[in-house]
Write an enzyme that holds these catalytic residues in place. Structure first.
Site, PDB file in Angstrom:
ATOM      1  N   GLY A  68       0.816  -1.218   0.000  1.00 42.43           N
ATOM      2  CA  GLY A  68       0.000   0.000   0.000  1.00 42.43           C
ATOM      3  C   GLY A  68       0.846   1.263   0.000  1.00 42.43           C
ATOM      4  N   ALA A  69       0.165   2.411  -0.085  1.00 49.07           N
ATOM      5  CA  ALA A  69       0.854   3.703  -0.173  1.00 49.07           C
ATOM      6  C   ALA A  69       1.687   3.976   1.081  1.00 49.07           C
ATOM      7  CB  ALA A  69      -0.169   4.829  -0.379  1.00 49.07           C
ATOM      8  N   ARG A  89      -4.668 -11.128  -2.203  1.00 47.25           N
ATOM      9  CA  ARG A  89      -4.673 -10.556  -3.548  1.00 47.25           C
ATOM     10  C   ARG A  89      -3.291 -10.045  -3.961  1.00 47.25           C
ATOM     11  NH1 ARG A  89      -5.987  -5.487  -4.692  1.00 47.25           N
ATOM     12  NH2 ARG A  89      -6.619  -5.209  -2.523  1.00 47.25           N
ATOM     13  N   CYS A 133      -3.559  10.870  10.506  1.00 47.10           N
ATOM     14  CA  CYS A 133      -2.642  11.839   9.889  1.00 47.10           C
ATOM     15  C   CYS A 133      -2.955  13.282  10.270  1.00 47.10           C
ATOM     16  CB  CYS A 133      -2.674  11.683   8.368  1.00 47.10           C
ATOM     17  SG  CYS A 133      -4.338  11.587   7.674  1.00 47.10           S
ATOM     18  N   SER A 160      -4.130  11.609  -1.262  1.00 45.09           N
ATOM     19  CA  SER A 160      -3.325  10.425  -0.952  1.00 45.09           C
ATOM     20  C   SER A 160      -3.764   9.802   0.373  1.00 45.09           C
ATOM     21  CB  SER A 160      -1.833  10.773  -0.910  1.00 45.09           C
ATOM     22  OG  SER A 160      -1.603  11.852  -0.038  1.00 45.09           O
ATOM     23  N   GLY A 161      -4.407  10.586   1.222  1.00 42.33           N
ATOM     24  CA  GLY A 161      -4.951  10.050   2.470  1.00 42.33           C
ATOM     25  C   GLY A 161      -6.029   9.011   2.232  1.00 42.33           C
ATOM     26  N   LYS A 179     -12.199  11.606  14.844  1.00 43.28           N
ATOM     27  CA  LYS A 179     -10.832  11.149  15.142  1.00 43.28           C
ATOM     28  C   LYS A 179     -10.009  12.337  15.643  1.00 43.28           C
ATOM     29  CE  LYS A 179     -10.433   7.484  11.596  1.00 43.28           C
ATOM     30  NZ  LYS A 179      -9.808   7.196  10.282  1.00 43.28           N
ATOM     31  N   ARG A 196     -11.662  17.433   1.893  1.00 41.61           N
ATOM     32  CA  ARG A 196     -10.738  16.902   0.892  1.00 41.61           C
ATOM     33  C   ARG A 196     -10.614  17.918  -0.240  1.00 41.61           C
ATOM     34  NH1 ARG A 196      -7.922  12.583   2.236  1.00 41.61           N
ATOM     35  NH2 ARG A 196      -9.723  11.202   2.485  1.00 41.61           N
ATOM     36  N   HIS A 239      -1.271  17.485   3.947  1.00 42.07           N
ATOM     37  CA  HIS A 239      -2.476  18.068   4.542  1.00 42.07           C
ATOM     38  C   HIS A 239      -2.128  19.462   5.066  1.00 42.07           C
ATOM     39  CE1 HIS A 239      -4.346  14.291   4.100  1.00 42.07           C
ATOM     40  NE2 HIS A 239      -4.395  13.867   5.346  1.00 42.07           N
TER      41      HIS A 239
END
Lengths: 344, 344
Positions: free
Chosen positions: B16-17, B43, B132, B162-163, B223, B245, B252
């Site tokens: 993942g990223a 996968r 983040c 990208s988050g 959060k 977003r 960010h």
């Protein structure tokens, strides 16, 4: 309608982004025009613009241009207004000014029709149109002020590049394509055309709109602070603003915290905003509905959503306010004022 | 360094990223690795990743994968953490979890090294990495809390796509190109992959990150509210968040209003932030310098600027906080915690 009074109307800054929207609206609204005069800088004079099927040649704006003009709509920069509006007033022209030139002048009404249309009658020749980011916020907050009172506003903006003019739009689109193609973006205009430092706007967020003032706030932020107090007619309201340019073409979005004077009922607030003139409530989280810049673009209303109680202060309310900065934020607000004058 | 203790390390969500950034950092920082195990969903298993010149084949993450693993870094979604971390803990693995699974668990430390590294020692097998948007805010506010105390925080975010993962980045770039070419943008992923309604992110601002909760706030907003109180270790701080977003790839940005408990000196605040670990002060309005997402991207620090006194509340302070959401907001914070454990 055959007995309707007709007006000689001038549009100063006719070739600009806001001027274009003003002409669209005068056309669409069938504004009662006898003669239309299109004015601009010497550079743009000679441009031909078609209005209601007739070709009109743009003329260079000069003091004597306003002779015989009943209503003039200015959107060619504060310097142009300062240089020409006093002459227009001498000719008896009512000037509706979309620049910052006279907004804070105590003798000039600062008008958002849904909020304080009654102030128009106090004009001494000039009526100021507020800054785009202020207009949409006060239009949404006025019904809450009337019912509950307002102590404090903290706003963070997400502003479209069209607020910086047509060249800024071109720059953003050019930079965006360059960035997608892996090429250099070469900032040339934003954040402020007349200042030396340039920043990339493509895929970025720039926390500077207009010049910095001595107190660390930008002029755009201070416009929101001072104009809001003047329009809501209460110098005791505490206003703080952070104004940010983001890669959006049309439509300013605003995250607003407002502390009301009295405890409120959230459902009542939604009803007040539903009923408010010029305001559209778009607030249905279950269906992921809230105002969006792309959907507000091209529409005259102010869209409000994400209404929710503050988690700290019992009289605190958070909301999300979106509107087309060139329409309600500029051209439409000015044409609303002109229509009010024409109907008086 | 030859006597340095070496660790068996697992990265869960290696393809993942965030996983990719974790591997970059483990490499760049020369983390003392004995054996590296890369884990993923069935996968992505079989993918080959080169780490320090050696090809490592990604394996499907299973409960028994953690046998002999000293430190595991999880960033494969909350469900994966919930399913596997308890097994890892039984094998004696210290889990550093980048998901929401255990953040608010009272037995799990929620750690930003610059703020509360001392909490790591209280772990019972799992240490949570905060969200983040929370990490960068508390890293910047901690020095102010220590000196002046904090009553209240009101934050509006400008969050990068990208988050929302690699597919969200692809979607934004695809939509942006389509929009530039005058073609349909066809939203398919954002704002929330698992929800039915999709909105355009290209040239737009979407005031929804993650699902709506019953109180009208999104999970991302809650959060920020709950994690901030836990990390700053003060449930009396009033926190309100609006998470948005915007079309930015990495980084960010946050517009933060903070009301301190005590009157402060602005120059002292600047000095505190200049001296704060992991924080870089970029605050020079005269030269149009302030933090920007495009400049923070790829860097590990938290950048702070636009510091200015609130115009209403005498203890109010406004600031602009920017950081790379995949680095300090995720991978770098997790690797910092891992380094602390390795050095203990």
């Amino acid at each position: 309608m055959s007995n309707q009074k007709l007006f000689n109307v001038a549009v100063v800054g006719a070739t600009g982004a806001v001027g274009e929207q003003i002409l669209n609206l005068l056309d669409k609204r069938n504004f009662p025009i006898k003669e239309l005069k299109l004015l601009s800088s010497a550079r743009s004079a000679g441009t031909k613009i078609t209005f209601k099927g007739q070709e009109v040649t743009v003329e260079e704006a000069k003091p004597e241009s306003f002779k015989g003009i009943d209503i003039a709509l200015f959107s060619a920069g504060g310097d142009v207004t300062k240089a020409l509006a006093p002459h227009a007033v001498e000719y008896g022209t009512v000037c509706i000014d979309n620049t910052n030139a006279y907004r804070m002048d105590p003798n000039t009404p600062l008008v958002v029709p849904e909020v304080n249309i009654d102030k128009v009658s106090e004009h001494k020749g000039i009526i100021a149109n507020p800054n785009c980011s202020t207009i949409q916020m006060v239009a949404a907050l006025k019904p809450l002020q009337d019912k509950y009172g307002i102590n404090r506003i903290i706003v963070s903006t997400y502003q479209a590049v069209s607020g910086a003019g047509a060249k800024a739009i071109e720059e953003m689109l050019r930079q965006t394509r360059a960035s997608l193609d892996g090429e250099a973006v070469n900032p040339a205009i934003l954040p402020v055309g007349s200042l030396p430092v340039k920043h990339q706007i493509a895929f970025n967020a720039i926390p500077q709109i207009d010049k910095f003032q001595e107190n660390g706030y930008t002029l755009e932020e201070m416009k929101m602070v001072n104009e809001t107090k003047k329009i809501l007619d209460d110098q005791t309201i505490e206003v703080t603003a952070t104004c940010v340019r983001i890669p959006v073409v049309y439509g300013h979005s605003e995250s607003v915290f407002v502390e009301l004077k009295n405890n409120y009922d959230l459902e009542d607030v939604k009803q007040l905003l539903s009923d408010a003139p010029g305001v559209v409530l778009v607030d249905d989280p279950a269906n992921q509905l809230y105002p969006l810049a792309t959907e507000a673009a091209g529409k005259p209303e102010v869209f409000v959503g994400r209404l929710r109680r503050d988690l700290g202060h019992e009289n605190g309310l958070n909301l999300w306010i979106v509107s087309d900065n060139l329409l309600k934020g500029a051209a439409w607000n000015a044409v609303q004022i002109a229509e009010h004058i024409a109907q008086a």
